[in-house]
Design an enzyme around this catalytic site. Structure first.
Site, mmCIF file in Angstrom:
data_model
loop_
_atom_site.group_PDB
_atom_site.id
_atom_site.type_symbol
_atom_site.label_atom_id
_atom_site.label_comp_id
_atom_site.label_asym_id
_atom_site.label_seq_id
_atom_site.Cartn_x
_atom_site.Cartn_y
_atom_site.Cartn_z
ATOM 1 N N PHE A 17 6.061 -3.219 7.665
ATOM 2 C CA PHE A 17 5.212 -3.860 7.104
ATOM 3 C C PHE A 17 3.687 -3.592 7.065
ATOM 4 O O PHE A 17 3.496 -3.674 8.402
ATOM 5 C CB PHE A 17 4.883 -5.524 6.675
ATOM 6 C CG PHE A 17 4.598 -5.061 4.761
ATOM 7 C CD1 PHE A 17 5.110 -5.254 4.252
ATOM 8 C CD2 PHE A 17 3.311 -6.323 5.484
ATOM 9 C CE1 PHE A 17 4.454 -5.975 2.701
ATOM 10 C CE2 PHE A 17 2.578 -6.122 4.214
ATOM 11 C CZ PHE A 17 2.857 -6.240 2.800
ATOM 12 N N ARG B 68 -7.315 -6.343 4.738
ATOM 13 C CA ARG B 68 -7.383 -5.147 4.867
ATOM 14 C C ARG B 68 -8.313 -4.175 4.861
ATOM 15 O O ARG B 68 -8.742 -3.067 4.459
ATOM 16 C CB ARG B 68 -8.061 -5.078 2.826
ATOM 17 C CG ARG B 68 -6.897 -5.361 1.598
ATOM 18 C CD ARG B 68 -7.198 -5.901 -0.146
ATOM 19 N NE ARG B 68 -6.345 -6.699 -0.779
ATOM 20 C CZ ARG B 68 -5.289 -6.319 -1.064
ATOM 21 N NH1 ARG B 68 -4.728 -4.973 -0.940
ATOM 22 N NH2 ARG B 68 -4.781 -7.191 -2.413
HETATM 23 P P1 IMP Z 1 6.563 -0.309 -5.095
HETATM 24 O O1 IMP Z 1 6.847 -0.029 -6.420
HETATM 25 O O2 IMP Z 1 7.559 -1.171 -3.840
HETATM 26 O O3 IMP Z 1 6.960 1.256 -4.227
HETATM 27 O O4 IMP Z 1 5.363 -0.707 -3.969
HETATM 28 C C1 IMP Z 1 4.203 -0.547 -4.178
HETATM 29 C C2 IMP Z 1 3.471 -1.919 -4.049
HETATM 30 O O5 IMP Z 1 3.449 -2.625 -2.706
HETATM 31 C C3 IMP Z 1 2.042 -0.821 -3.268
HETATM 32 O O6 IMP Z 1 1.255 -0.052 -3.537
HETATM 33 C C4 IMP Z 1 1.725 -1.612 -2.094
HETATM 34 O O7 IMP Z 1 1.124 -2.966 -2.936
HETATM 35 C C5 IMP Z 1 2.418 -2.640 -1.991
HETATM 36 N N1 IMP Z 1 3.310 -2.554 -0.953
HETATM 37 C C6 IMP Z 1 4.566 -2.207 -0.650
HETATM 38 N N2 IMP Z 1 4.737 -1.968 0.938
HETATM 39 C C7 IMP Z 1 3.525 -2.633 1.792
HETATM 40 C C8 IMP Z 1 3.394 -2.491 3.351
HETATM 41 O O8 IMP Z 1 4.044 -1.831 3.721
HETATM 42 N N3 IMP Z 1 2.458 -3.234 3.209
HETATM 43 C C9 IMP Z 1 1.138 -3.702 2.703
HETATM 44 N N4 IMP Z 1 1.416 -3.386 0.587
HETATM 45 C C10 IMP Z 1 3.117 -2.390 0.420
#
Ligand code: IMP
Ligand code: MG
Length: 170
Positions: free
Chosen positions: A148, A161
């Protein structure tokens, strides 16, 4: 949760962002370019990237959310209210991180239905091990393992952030 360590240093981000800006400026020279950033995670990446782009471009924002804390909920909500006529632009979606791919896949579907001149994606980070929907970005700055990540726009419950580098949480 605490920061475990740095994944990507500030100066390495700057180098890659500069290179991406140069490539985008070459690829889209003479074309109407619209950068669409996915809030909020991509706001710093977009701000830095657009200042490395040397050709004219417009900017729009979309809000998408799929995470609660460090867990992907699987439910993606997308909200957009762009003033540009998307059919007149080459769209480059600026993402913070490509994880399961659900957010991007939903977003690309919505944008495609507006018939843009072209549609591509640039992502700061990619976690390919986590992919659920088969989908790749056109440009990826950094590929990282399944952890993460926070900082440089990315959050955990709205915190971290403002870190100028990318870090791993415990
Ligand atoms: P997805 O729909 O699973 O591809 O997720 C994408 C969104 O999840 C990203 O645009 C981030 O906002 C959030 N996200 C996914 N992995 C992380 C991480 O490791 N750190 C922080 N936000 C994450
Ligand atoms: Mg995001």
């Amino acid at each position: 949760m605490n920061i475990r360590g740095t994944i990507v240093k500030q100066e390495d981000i700057a180098l890659k962002v500069r290179e991406a800006g140069r490539l985008i400026s070459e690829e889209y020279a003479g074309k109407p370019l619209l950068l669409i950033s996915v809030l909020k995670g991509a706001f710093i990446f977009l701000a830095d990237l657009c200042r490395e782009i040397t050709i004219p471009c417009e900017i729009g924002f979309i809000a998408a959310k799929s995470y609660s804390g460090t867990e992907s909920t699987g439910n993606v909500s997308v909200a957009f209210n762009l003033k540009q006529d998307l059919s007149k632009f080459h769209i480059l979606v600026v993402e913070d991180i490509l994880d399961t791919g659900r957010t991007l896949s939903k977003l690309l579907g919505l944008l495609k239905s507006e018939n843009p001149l072209s549609l591509k994606v640039i992502t700061l980070l990619d976690k390919p091990e986590r992919r659920v929907v088969s989908l790749e970005a056109d440009y990826t700055l950094f590929t990282i393992p399944d952890l993460f990540a926070v900082g440089y726009g990315l959050d955990c419950d709205e915190k971290y952030r403002n870190l100028p580098y990318i870090a791993e949480l415990d």
